[in-house]
Write a protein that holds these residues in place. Structure first.
Motif, PDB file in Angstrom:
ATOM      1  N   VAL A 257      41.727  51.945  31.257  1.00  0.00           N
ATOM      2  CA  VAL A 257      42.061  51.495  29.903  1.00  0.00           C
ATOM      3  C   VAL A 257      42.914  50.235  29.958  1.00  0.00           C
ATOM      4  O   VAL A 257      42.692  49.273  29.212  1.00  0.00           O
ATOM      5  N   GLU A 258      43.905  50.227  30.861  1.00  0.00           N
ATOM      6  CA  GLU A 258      44.818  49.092  30.976  1.00  0.00           C
ATOM      7  C   GLU A 258      44.065  47.808  31.329  1.00  0.00           C
ATOM      8  O   GLU A 258      44.369  46.741  30.805  1.00  0.00           O
ATOM      9  N   ARG A 259      43.052  47.902  32.183  1.00  0.00           N
ATOM     10  CA  ARG A 259      42.401  46.705  32.709  1.00  0.00           C
ATOM     11  C   ARG A 259      41.074  46.390  32.030  1.00  0.00           C
ATOM     12  O   ARG A 259      40.293  45.591  32.514  1.00  0.00           O
TER      13      ARG A 259
ATOM     14  N   SER B 293      49.827  35.121  27.768  1.00  0.00           N
ATOM     15  CA  SER B 293      49.569  34.942  29.203  1.00  0.00           C
ATOM     16  C   SER B 293      48.075  35.076  29.507  1.00  0.00           C
ATOM     17  O   SER B 293      47.695  35.205  30.657  1.00  0.00           O
ATOM     18  N   PHE B 294      47.242  35.057  28.468  1.00  0.00           N
ATOM     19  CA  PHE B 294      45.795  35.164  28.649  1.00  0.00           C
ATOM     20  C   PHE B 294      45.108  34.154  27.737  1.00  0.00           C
ATOM     21  O   PHE B 294      45.699  33.615  26.807  1.00  0.00           O
TER      22      PHE B 294
ATOM     23  N   GLN C 238      43.567  43.053  28.818  1.00  0.00           N
ATOM     24  CA  GLN C 238      44.500  44.033  29.359  1.00  0.00           C
ATOM     25  C   GLN C 238      45.501  44.429  28.272  1.00  0.00           C
ATOM     26  O   GLN C 238      46.107  43.565  27.629  1.00  0.00           O
ATOM     27  N   ASN C 239      45.670  45.724  28.093  1.00  0.00           N
ATOM     28  CA  ASN C 239      46.582  46.225  27.061  1.00  0.00           C
ATOM     29  C   ASN C 239      47.993  45.697  27.243  1.00  0.00           C
ATOM     30  O   ASN C 239      48.672  45.346  26.271  1.00  0.00           O
ATOM     31  N   SER C 240      48.459  45.660  28.490  1.00  0.00           N
ATOM     32  CA  SER C 240      49.844  45.227  28.741  1.00  0.00           C
ATOM     33  C   SER C 240      50.067  43.796  28.282  1.00  0.00           C
ATOM     34  O   SER C 240      51.146  43.455  27.784  1.00  0.00           O
ATOM     35  N   GLN C 241      49.055  42.929  28.418  1.00  0.00           N
ATOM     36  CA  GLN C 241      49.210  41.536  27.994  1.00  0.00           C
ATOM     37  C   GLN C 241      49.216  41.416  26.477  1.00  0.00           C
ATOM     38  O   GLN C 241      49.913  40.565  25.919  1.00  0.00           O
TER      39      GLN C 241
END
Length: 578
Positions: A159-161, A216-217, A224-227
């Motif tokens: 999911v994150e990636r 950052s993208f 990515q969820n974190s981004q």
């Protein structure tokens, strides 16, 4: 005839007496470690009767008979499938004792391990690193929690990636008790990896290209969820917006590209500030400020602030320009006008300068160049000095919560200087270091330490204005002494400041209630020239209010010098511990 009330009373009395005289149960488990025992007790039905009065021996024996099977079940997730269990239920006096002696035996080894990644994740470095770190190995004991943990990690990482169609197509553990072995089969089909499509923004007073620089993208990068969360936090922290929502538009997906929409609500353009207060160093004080959150669509900002107290008046203005990476880089032009008239210092300082602020990992670096003109009065004489001062600062703070610090530290360093060859009255180099640390001894006790050192290399010290000299004493220095009252003195016994600085403090505080505490401390230090160091020490106690905006400190400190006639000093201070 016995009345109804008396009958009920006697029945209750009899019930209570039976309860007090009833036998109790204790459970004794040995032969296993703490982890195994904890898991056994969580499975053991008899655990509900441990320490309780036993009124039904039939139920006690029934639950005891279940124990052997429950113990076996409890040990299996830990890899023990052939334990030897001895059970015994006995009565000693008024007490029942259930005893279980357990030999867990050998852990079931993994003899076959089939872990496969299918789809785009097969070549993803993050997945391969995860599988390289897993504890599941052929020849290692089977521990079910490790197997379940790997399943969760694979799903979370997918999911994150951006593998939003990933699924575990096979996940099975087979236990063969005949040859005492285990076989694990775990297959994940990740499907395609989705990427960022068009990035769009709701209308706002800030240019879209500038807002995009916080991300950052870019379009085409793996999603990515974190981004996405990182962008949302960065835009809120920028102070341009009061609400930010970053969301992928799955219903508009094309092939494997997912558009990303950033929904923004801007803050008010101008923020005004006003405040009044009192500090034992400065006396009554007031603060007025104006903050232009944005000057133009490129995100430039402008801030002005006036701080006025009984001894210090300071007006400052700053125009700041975000850098290429606005989360880490910032340029600024500053103007400052300072007038200080205390028992120790009479000075007027005018300065203008430029600076570059950059985040380097956990450190904040500030490079600055300032031109200042200052009029200082010492020993009845007023001198005017001019300095062009290049300066570099490094600062870091490490703590989970700066307003309520349990453990953490801060460190700052400063190096600055000037040369007569570059529009300056005198050559000098000066460095200053400041460190603070907090350690929680218990939930209520904290140990706080503070140290500050500084030194100046200069040929003619008399040419340095007040702002470039070291003084000590006051709320944030050596408590028990007046503000900037410590340092070398002239022939009239007036403090004129020193080349060097050394201050240390140790404090212990104790939290009495949720938001109130008490403290005891000792401060020591002085400003001095050359090696002529004579430390001044203050000892005291304090009251702490842990407010929502940081600790408020009320301190009573006593100077330890025989020649100090001022007695007890009161210090009041508000601000973060680090």
């Amino acid at each position: 005839m016995m009345t109804l009330t008396r009958l009920i009373f006697l029945l209750l009395l009899g019930s209570t007496s039976c309860h007090l005289m009833a036998d109790t149960l204790s459970i004794d488990i040995d032969g296993v470690n703490a982890e195994q025992k904890l898991n056994i007790r969580s499975f053991l039905s008899l655990e509900s009767l441990d320490g309780q009065p036993i009124s039904n021996t039939s139920r006690l024996r029934y639950l005891h008979n279940l124990a052997e099977g429950e113990i076996k079940t409890a040990l299996q997730p830990l890899g023990f499938y052939q334990p030897t269990i001895e059970t015994n239920l006995s009565k000693k006096g008024q007490d029942w004792i259930a005893q279980y002696h357990i030999q867990p035996g050998k852990r079931l080894p993994i003899t076959q391990l089939d872990i496969q990644l299918i789809g785009a994740a097969k070549d993803d470095v993050a997945f391969n690193q995860l599988l390289a770190k897993t504890s599941l190995r052929v020849g290692q004991p089977l521990v079910h929690s490790q197997y379940e943990q790997l399943k969760k990690q694979l799903s979370s990482l997918a999911v994150e990636r951006g593998y939003y169609q990933a699924e575990l197509t096979q996940h099975r553990v087979e236990v063969n008790l005949e040859d005492y072995s285990a076989a694990i089969s775990l297959h994940m089909d990740s499907g395609p990896r989705f990427s960022v499509g068009e990035i769009s923004f709701s209308p706002s007073p800030i240019d879209d290209d500038f807002i995009q620089s916080y991300a950052s993208f870019k379009t085409g990068d793996p999603i990515q969820n974190s981004q996405l969360i990182e962008l949302q936090s960065a835009l809120i922290d920028s102070d341009y917006f009061q609400r930010v929502e970053v969301r992928p538009l799955w219903n508009q997906m094309s092939d494997t590209q997912v558009p990303v929409f950033v929904d923004l609500d801007a803050n008010k353009k101008t923020k005004y500030q006003a405040g009044f207060g009192y500090g034992t160093d400065t006396g009554a004080r007031t603060k007025l400020g104006m903050n232009k959150r944005w000057v133009n669509r490129q995100g430039h900002q402008f801030n002005t602030q006036l701080l006025a107290s009984e001894i210090i008046t300071n007006f400052s203005a700053e125009y700041s320009i975000p850098g290429t990476n606005p989360r880490e880089d910032r340029y600024a032009v500053q103007l400052s006008l300072l007038d200080e008239d205390s028992d120790s210092i009479n000075t007027r300082n005018y300065s203008i300068g430029v600076s570059k602020q950059q985040q380097r990992g956990r450190w904040q670096q500030v490079l600055a160049l300032n031109y200042q003109q200052e009029e200082s009065t010492f020993s009845g004489e007023t001198d005017t000095s001019y300095f062009l001062i290049p300066q570099v600062n490094y600062n870091t703070v490490s703590t989970k919560n700066r307003l309520q610090v349990k453990n953490g530290y801060s460190f700052s360093s400063q190096l600055r200087g000037a040369s007569q060859a570059l529009i300056s009255t005198e050559d000098f180099i000066q460095t200053r270091l400041n460190a603070k640390g907090i350690y929680s001894i218990t939930d209520k006790f904290r140990l706080l330490g503070r140290a500050e050192v500084g030194t100046t290399w200069v040929n003619d010290f008399d040419q340095l204005p007040a702002s470039l000299r070291f003084f000590t004493g006051g709320d944030n220095s050596v408590r028990g002494y007046d503000y900037k009252s410590l340092g070398p003195r002239d022939d009239d016994d007036d403090v004129v400041g020193g080349r060097n600085l050394l201050v240390g403090s140790v404090e212990v505080d104790y939290r009495l209630f949720e938001n109130w505490g008490v403290a005891a401390f000792i401060d020591s230090g002085n400003a001095f020239n050359d090696t002529d160091l004579s430390l001044h020490t203050g000892i005291g106690v304090g009251l702490r209010w842990f407010s929502p905006v940081g600790p408020v400190r009320f301190d009573l400190a006593v100077p330890q010098d025989d020649d100090d006639d001022n007695g007890i000093h009161l210090h009041f201070n508000l601000g973060t511990d680090l």
